[in-house]
Design a protein around this motif. Structure first.
Motif, PDB file in Angstrom:
ATOM      1  N   VAL A 113     -13.498  -0.341   0.786  1.00 29.43           N
ATOM      2  CA  VAL A 113     -12.416   0.639   0.937  1.00 29.43           C
ATOM      3  C   VAL A 113     -11.100   0.052   0.429  1.00 29.43           C
ATOM      4  O   VAL A 113     -10.293   0.750  -0.190  1.00 29.43           O
ATOM      5  CB  VAL A 113     -12.307   1.088   2.412  1.00 29.43           C
ATOM      6  N   PRO A 145     -13.343   2.011   8.647  1.00 22.94           N
ATOM      7  CA  PRO A 145     -12.489   1.038   7.963  1.00 22.94           C
ATOM      8  C   PRO A 145     -11.044   1.529   7.900  1.00 22.94           C
ATOM      9  O   PRO A 145     -10.779   2.716   8.007  1.00 22.94           O
ATOM     10  CB  PRO A 145     -13.102   0.956   6.565  1.00 22.94           C
ATOM     11  N   GLU A 146     -10.127   0.591   7.708  1.00 22.19           N
ATOM     12  CA  GLU A 146      -8.724   0.952   7.562  1.00 22.19           C
ATOM     13  C   GLU A 146      -8.429   1.195   6.093  1.00 22.19           C
ATOM     14  O   GLU A 146      -8.969   0.507   5.228  1.00 22.19           O
ATOM     15  CB  GLU A 146      -7.844  -0.185   8.089  1.00 22.19           C
ATOM     16  N   SER A 147      -7.582   2.171   5.853  1.00 18.86           N
ATOM     17  CA  SER A 147      -7.264   2.515   4.471  1.00 18.86           C
ATOM     18  C   SER A 147      -5.812   2.918   4.345  1.00 18.86           C
ATOM     19  O   SER A 147      -5.274   3.597   5.201  1.00 18.86           O
ATOM     20  CB  SER A 147      -8.154   3.670   4.006  1.00 18.86           C
ATOM     21  N   GLY A 148      -5.182   2.491   3.257  1.00 22.01           N
ATOM     22  CA  GLY A 148      -3.800   2.874   3.010  1.00 22.01           C
ATOM     23  C   GLY A 148      -3.689   4.228   2.337  1.00 22.01           C
ATOM     24  O   GLY A 148      -2.607   4.793   2.246  1.00 22.01           O
ATOM     25  N   THR A 149      -4.806   4.733   1.828  1.00 27.03           N
ATOM     26  CA  THR A 149      -4.792   6.028   1.153  1.00 27.03           C
ATOM     27  C   THR A 149      -4.708   7.137   2.191  1.00 27.03           C
ATOM     28  O   THR A 149      -5.518   7.185   3.105  1.00 27.03           O
ATOM     29  CB  THR A 149      -6.066   6.214   0.317  1.00 27.03           C
ATOM     30  N   GLU A 150      -3.716   8.003   2.024  1.00 24.53           N
ATOM     31  CA  GLU A 150      -3.520   9.054   3.006  1.00 24.53           C
ATOM     32  C   GLU A 150      -4.229  10.320   2.575  1.00 24.53           C
ATOM     33  O   GLU A 150      -3.772  11.040   1.704  1.00 24.53           O
ATOM     34  CB  GLU A 150      -2.032   9.323   3.194  1.00 24.53           C
ATOM     35  N   GLY A 151      -5.348  10.582   3.171  1.00 27.44           N
ATOM     36  CA  GLY A 151      -6.042  11.842   2.963  1.00 27.44           C
ATOM     37  C   GLY A 151      -6.037  12.602   4.267  1.00 27.44           C
ATOM     38  O   GLY A 151      -5.842  12.006   5.317  1.00 27.44           O
ATOM     39  N   PRO A 152      -6.245  13.908   4.227  1.00 24.69           N
ATOM     40  CA  PRO A 152      -6.285  14.664   5.477  1.00 24.69           C
ATOM     41  C   PRO A 152      -7.483  14.244   6.317  1.00 24.69           C
ATOM     42  O   PRO A 152      -8.506  13.837   5.778  1.00 24.69           O
ATOM     43  CB  PRO A 152      -6.437  16.116   4.999  1.00 24.69           C
ATOM     44  N   LEU A 177     -15.602  10.399  -1.617  1.00 27.07           N
ATOM     45  CA  LEU A 177     -16.613   9.523  -2.185  1.00 27.07           C
ATOM     46  C   LEU A 177     -17.464  10.344  -3.131  1.00 27.07           C
ATOM     47  O   LEU A 177     -17.969  11.383  -2.753  1.00 27.07           O
ATOM     48  CB  LEU A 177     -17.526   8.974  -1.095  1.00 27.07           C
ATOM     49  N   ASP A 208      -8.736   1.690  -2.335  1.00 25.35           N
ATOM     50  CA  ASP A 208      -7.292   1.847  -2.150  1.00 25.35           C
ATOM     51  C   ASP A 208      -6.526   1.267  -3.335  1.00 25.35           C
ATOM     52  O   ASP A 208      -5.576   1.873  -3.837  1.00 25.35           O
ATOM     53  CB  ASP A 208      -6.829   1.131  -0.879  1.00 25.35           C
ATOM     54  N   ASP A 248      -5.507   7.569  14.320  1.00 25.01           N
ATOM     55  CA  ASP A 248      -4.929   8.274  13.183  1.00 25.01           C
ATOM     56  C   ASP A 248      -5.998   8.322  12.092  1.00 25.01           C
ATOM     57  O   ASP A 248      -6.095   7.435  11.272  1.00 25.01           O
ATOM     58  CB  ASP A 248      -3.679   7.531  12.709  1.00 25.01           C
ATOM     59  N   ARG A 274      -8.024   9.394   8.802  1.00 26.78           N
ATOM     60  CA  ARG A 274      -7.785   9.835   7.428  1.00 26.78           C
ATOM     61  C   ARG A 274      -9.131   9.992   6.761  1.00 26.78           C
ATOM     62  O   ARG A 274     -10.167   9.792   7.380  1.00 26.78           O
ATOM     63  CB  ARG A 274      -6.974   8.781   6.675  1.00 26.78           C
ATOM     64  N   SER A 275      -9.099  10.297   5.498  1.00 27.12           N
ATOM     65  CA  SER A 275     -10.374  10.359   4.786  1.00 27.12           C
ATOM     66  C   SER A 275     -10.122  10.127   3.309  1.00 27.12           C
ATOM     67  O   SER A 275      -9.021  10.312   2.815  1.00 27.12           O
ATOM     68  CB  SER A 275     -11.041  11.707   4.993  1.00 27.12           C
ATOM     69  N   LEU A 276     -11.138   9.667   2.614  1.00 24.39           N
ATOM     70  CA  LEU A 276     -11.060   9.611   1.162  1.00 24.39           C
ATOM     71  C   LEU A 276     -12.362  10.113   0.573  1.00 24.39           C
ATOM     72  O   LEU A 276     -13.407  10.086   1.213  1.00 24.39           O
ATOM     73  CB  LEU A 276     -10.705   8.210   0.664  1.00 24.39           C
ATOM     74  N   GLN A 319     -15.251  -2.352   4.721  1.00 25.65           N
ATOM     75  CA  GLN A 319     -13.798  -2.523   4.760  1.00 25.65           C
ATOM     76  C   GLN A 319     -13.264  -3.049   3.421  1.00 25.65           C
ATOM     77  O   GLN A 319     -12.257  -2.562   2.916  1.00 25.65           O
ATOM     78  CB  GLN A 319     -13.434  -3.489   5.897  1.00 25.65           C
ATOM     79  N   LEU A 344     -15.166  10.055   3.254  1.00 24.54           N
ATOM     80  CA  LEU A 344     -15.334   8.880   4.107  1.00 24.54           C
ATOM     81  C   LEU A 344     -14.202   8.849   5.126  1.00 24.54           C
ATOM     82  O   LEU A 344     -13.025   8.916   4.758  1.00 24.54           O
ATOM     83  CB  LEU A 344     -15.313   7.611   3.250  1.00 24.54           C
ATOM     84  N   VAL A 345     -14.567   8.755   6.387  1.00 23.43           N
ATOM     85  CA  VAL A 345     -13.565   8.715   7.453  1.00 23.43           C
ATOM     86  C   VAL A 345     -12.956   7.316   7.499  1.00 23.43           C
ATOM     87  O   VAL A 345     -13.671   6.317   7.527  1.00 23.43           O
ATOM     88  CB  VAL A 345     -14.217   9.064   8.807  1.00 23.43           C
ATOM     89  N   THR A 346     -11.629   7.256   7.491  1.00 21.00           N
ATOM     90  CA  THR A 346     -10.921   5.982   7.603  1.00 21.00           C
ATOM     91  C   THR A 346      -9.833   6.128   8.662  1.00 21.00           C
ATOM     92  O   THR A 346      -9.567   7.227   9.136  1.00 21.00           O
ATOM     93  CB  THR A 346     -10.267   5.585   6.266  1.00 21.00           C
ATOM     94  N   THR A 347      -9.217   5.022   9.006  1.00 23.10           N
ATOM     95  CA  THR A 347      -8.081   5.083   9.917  1.00 23.10           C
ATOM     96  C   THR A 347      -6.880   4.427   9.247  1.00 23.10           C
ATOM     97  O   THR A 347      -7.022   3.655   8.305  1.00 23.10           O
ATOM     98  CB  THR A 347      -8.363   4.357  11.240  1.00 23.10           C
ATOM     99  N   ALA A 348      -5.717   4.748   9.770  1.00 23.03           N
ATOM    100  CA  ALA A 348      -4.499   4.144   9.253  1.00 23.03           C
ATOM    101  C   ALA A 348      -4.505   2.656   9.610  1.00 23.03           C
ATOM    102  O   ALA A 348      -5.020   2.273  10.650  1.00 23.03           O
ATOM    103  CB  ALA A 348      -3.289   4.826   9.856  1.00 23.03           C
ATOM    104  N   PRO A 349      -3.957   1.808   8.715  1.00 19.43           N
ATOM    105  CA  PRO A 349      -3.927   0.378   9.021  1.00 19.43           C
ATOM    106  C   PRO A 349      -3.095   0.110  10.264  1.00 19.43           C
ATOM    107  O   PRO A 349      -2.037   0.716  10.447  1.00 19.43           O
ATOM    108  CB  PRO A 349      -3.271  -0.246   7.793  1.00 19.43           C
TER     109      PRO A 349
END
Lengths: 126, 134
Positions: free
Chosen positions: B116, A38-45, B51, B120, B45, B47-49, B113, A119-124
């Motif tokens: 998430v 999923p795309e996420s605006g939260t910037e995590g490493p 959980l 966010d 690109d 990222r991660s959050l 989605q 959780l792996v996300t990508t930049a929007p």
């Protein structure tokens, strides 16, 4: 030596490109099924945890690129955690998967001893 | 540029001589490697959050707020709200009690989605302790 000299800049550029792609790219690790995070605006490493759980859009599961059932996956994760209790885990879930399935998976993983999952996300995409 | 190419302008009689080392095979191999890495690499690109699961330690449900993501919209503590109102409520609550836990529950027919997106939204409102409830 002019024959060499005219080829050298070409080789220089090609080597630079080669090194760029080797360093900047990541080799795709052969997932057993297609998973679009999923795309996420939260910037995590970017998550680099060694254990990688995949959740497909239709609910199929995989651990480290190997498709397996829910019970087998939880058993394998628990066994890994017994060997190395500090091992971290990342979840790569498809953006189209059920939110309920993700929540259930995280709860099961927590019951298996996973302290924190990422959780792996990508930049929007703009 | 430090390409090491000697530039000698105005030199007469530029004649191509055979290279001491054949360069063509080298170039072939390097091009093949280049194409391989171009095709095999991913440039997402990533990222991660974080959980965490609700009920797995880290304090009880006392004083926690329930954020429900349903197919028809968002609900905070049982009240249907727009995302803007919800963020404002969360911010107000966090200003009062910064340690407020938020329990997020995804309903039927809500995909990852949208879940998430709700995470966010909560994170932007300043929620530091968010847990996922099955």
């Amino acid at each position: 030596m002019d024959g060499d000299a005219s080829v050298l800049p070409l080789i220089n550029v090609v080597f630079l490109l080669l090194v760029f792609f080797m360093v900047a790219g990541r080799l795709s690790g052969g997932d057993p099924f297609e998973v679009t995070p999923p795309e996420s605006g939260t910037e995590g490493p970017a998550a680099t945890a060694p254990m990688r759980v995949l959740l497909a859009a239709d609910g199929r599961l995989a651990l480290d690129g190997e498709a397996m059932g829910r019970e087998a996956l939880l058993t394998a994760v628990a066994a890994r955690l017994e060997a190395e209790p500090e091992a971290e885990l990342r979840v790569k879930a498809d953006g189209a998967a059920e939110g309920v399935a993700l929540a259930a998976l995280v709860a099961d993983l927590a019951a298996a001893g996973v302290r924190e999952a990422r959780l792996v996300t990508t930049a929007p995409r703009r | 540029m430090t390409s090491g190419v000697p530039v000698r302008p105005g030199r007469e009689g530029r004649r191509r001589r055979r290279a001491a080392i054949a360069l063509t095979p080298l170039i072939d191999v390097v091009f093949i490697l280049l194409v391989f890495f171009m095709l095999a690499s991913r440039f997402l690109d990533e990222r991660s959050l974080t959980l965490s699961a609700a009920g797995g330690g880290g304090g009880g449900m006392e004083g926690a707020m329930l954020l429900e993501v349903r197919a028809e919209g968002l609900r905070l503590s049982g009240e249907a709200l727009t995302p803007e109102d919800l963020a404002a409520r969360l911010e107000a609550r966090l200003a009062e009690r910064p340690e407020t836990r938020v329990i997020l529950r995804a309903g039927e027919g809500v995909d990852v989605q949208r879940t998430v997106a709700a995470i966010d939204l909560a994170a932007r409102a300043g929620v530091a302790r968010l847990a996922l409830a099955p």
